[in-house]
Design an enzyme around this catalytic site. Structure first.
Site: not given
Ligand SMILES: O=c1[nH]cnc2cc3nc(NCCN4CCOCC4)[nH]c3cc12
Length: 376
Positions: A92, A271
């Site tokens: 990422d 992921d």
């Molecule tokens: O727009 C994005 N751009 C680049 N990387 C990301 C990573 C991302 N990760 C999540 N959600 C993660 C949610 N997790 C669920 C489990 O507990 C921790 C958070 N949403 C995301 C959106 C993006």
């Protein structure tokens, strides 16, 4: 990187496919264990490969840039050489991580100024610099530098943020296309659809992203607190715009239910920290439902953690023994629970792939989702 669409489900948008990279093949749908700082926490590479059957793992540019740093990584010959994982890696771009450093970062057209959460040192990430950083890390698939708009955010913020992410994407593509990999194998850049939960913005972003003709596409800005139904609705119409012949990566998702529903909507790559983070808290995903192993009820249950997964760890260790390890806060607890949960996640997407190929994915999903999400 090449993508071969092998089968599209007749009763949903689910697909089975094969991604080919210089570090090997990835059969989709696929789940990518999160290895934030170059390690999937508490799990050896050998267990990742032979027990969990991981095909690709994820690293984070933000964390790897700060520790061990680019100098160490470059002198090692890149992350694959550094951590010994010889299959594909995706990184990422760092955008999401620095945006979560709420009060110690400043966003501008140039990029994002932030302070390290480790020592407070000041840094600047720009679209160009994170391309160069991901060249040094050497991941097979690298992500564009984007802004993951917070949820909720007003329409105007979402529009401005999306437009900046699009301008940053052009800068990422220009820099990436003007540079080469450092280690003799090819890398590919995935752009990321934004637009928060506003349909007109999401459609605009999906069309712009699809128009870049990159080798794969990601959907960002979701799994940030919005209702699951909103996430599914957004994925549904965005996937009608993203090209069929390119893999689609939904960032940061999710629970077993989120993953199966999103596969049905045409997502190929996932992921999430959930399997490893929940494991460290004793929350186990199993083919019979979700277990909180700390619960008294497992105290003298000597049956294997889950004998339906075929993995060594999930059959070798009993529920009672793992409960004991967790209660004693033993290091082995994190290892066993993490390997088990990741084996479950890879089993889940592997099963989804088999049922897509067999043509009964929707019926299978209907039955299995209820069972998997049941609290035992
Ligand atoms: O727009 C994005 N751009 C680049 N990387 C990301 C990573 C991302 N990760 C999540 N959600 C993660 C949610 N997790 C669920 C489990 O507990 C921790 C958070 N949403 C995301 C959106 C993006």
């Amino acid at each position: 990187m090449k993508y071969e669409l092998q089968k599209t489900d007749s009763a949903s948008k689910a697909r089975a496919g094969k991604i080919t990279t210089d570090h090997g093949e990835i059969l989709t749908p696929i789940f990518m264990p999160v290895g934030t700082a170059g390690t999937v926490k508490a799990v050896h590479q050998r267990e990742l490969e032979n027990d969990i059957h991981a095909q690709i793992i994820l690293g984070n540019t933000y964390h790897l840039y700060l520790r061990p740093g680019l100098d160490i990584l470059e002198r090692a010959g890149g992350l694959h050489k550094f951590n010994g994982w010889t299959k594909p890696i995706l990184t990422d771009s760092g955008g999401y991580q620095v945006f979560s450093l709420k009060d110690i970062r400043k966003i501008s057209e140039e990029g994002v100024k932030f302070q390290s959460h480790i020592d407070g040192s000041r840094h600047l990430f720009t679209p160009e610099s994170v391309m160069d950083i991901q060249r040094v890390i050497g991941a097979d698939i690298i992500m564009a530098f984007d802004e993951c708009a917070p949820y909720p955010c007003d329409y105007n913020y979402a529009k401005k943020s999306m437009e900046m992410t699009h301008r940053w994407l052009k800068r990422c593509c220009d820099r990436f296309d003007a540079t080469e990999g450092l280690y003799g194998y090819s890398q590919t850049l995935f752009p990321i659809v934004q637009g928060s939960v506003y349909k007109d913005l999401r459609i605009q972003s999906a069309e712009f992203i699809a128009g870049q003709n990159r080798e794969g596409n990601a959907i960002g800005g979701l799994a940030v607190g919005e209702p699951a139904e909103k996430m599914y609705e957004t994925i549904d119409y965005v996937n009608d715009i993203l090209p069929q012949d390119k893999p689609r990566y939904l960032m940061g998702v999710g629970t077993p239910e989120n993953i199966l529903e999103s596969i049905a909507l045409g997502i190929d790559m996932f992921d999430c920290v959930m399997p490893t983070r929940n494991a460290r808290n004793g929350m186990l995903f199993t083919t019979q439902g979700i277990i909180n192993i700390r619960n008294e009820k497992w105290k003298d249950d000597y049956s294997p953690i889950d004998e339906n997964l075929g993995g060594y760890t999930s059959t070798f260790y009993s529920k009672a023994y793992l409960r004991h390890l967790v209660k004693c806060d033993e290091i082995l607890a994190a290892q066993v629970a993490s390997i088990h949960n990741l084996t479950f996640y890879l089993w889940l997407v592997g099963q989804a792939r088999e049922h897509i190929l067999a043509g009964d994915f929707v019926e299978w999903k209907k039955v299995i989702v209820k069972k998997l999400m049941e609290r035992l």
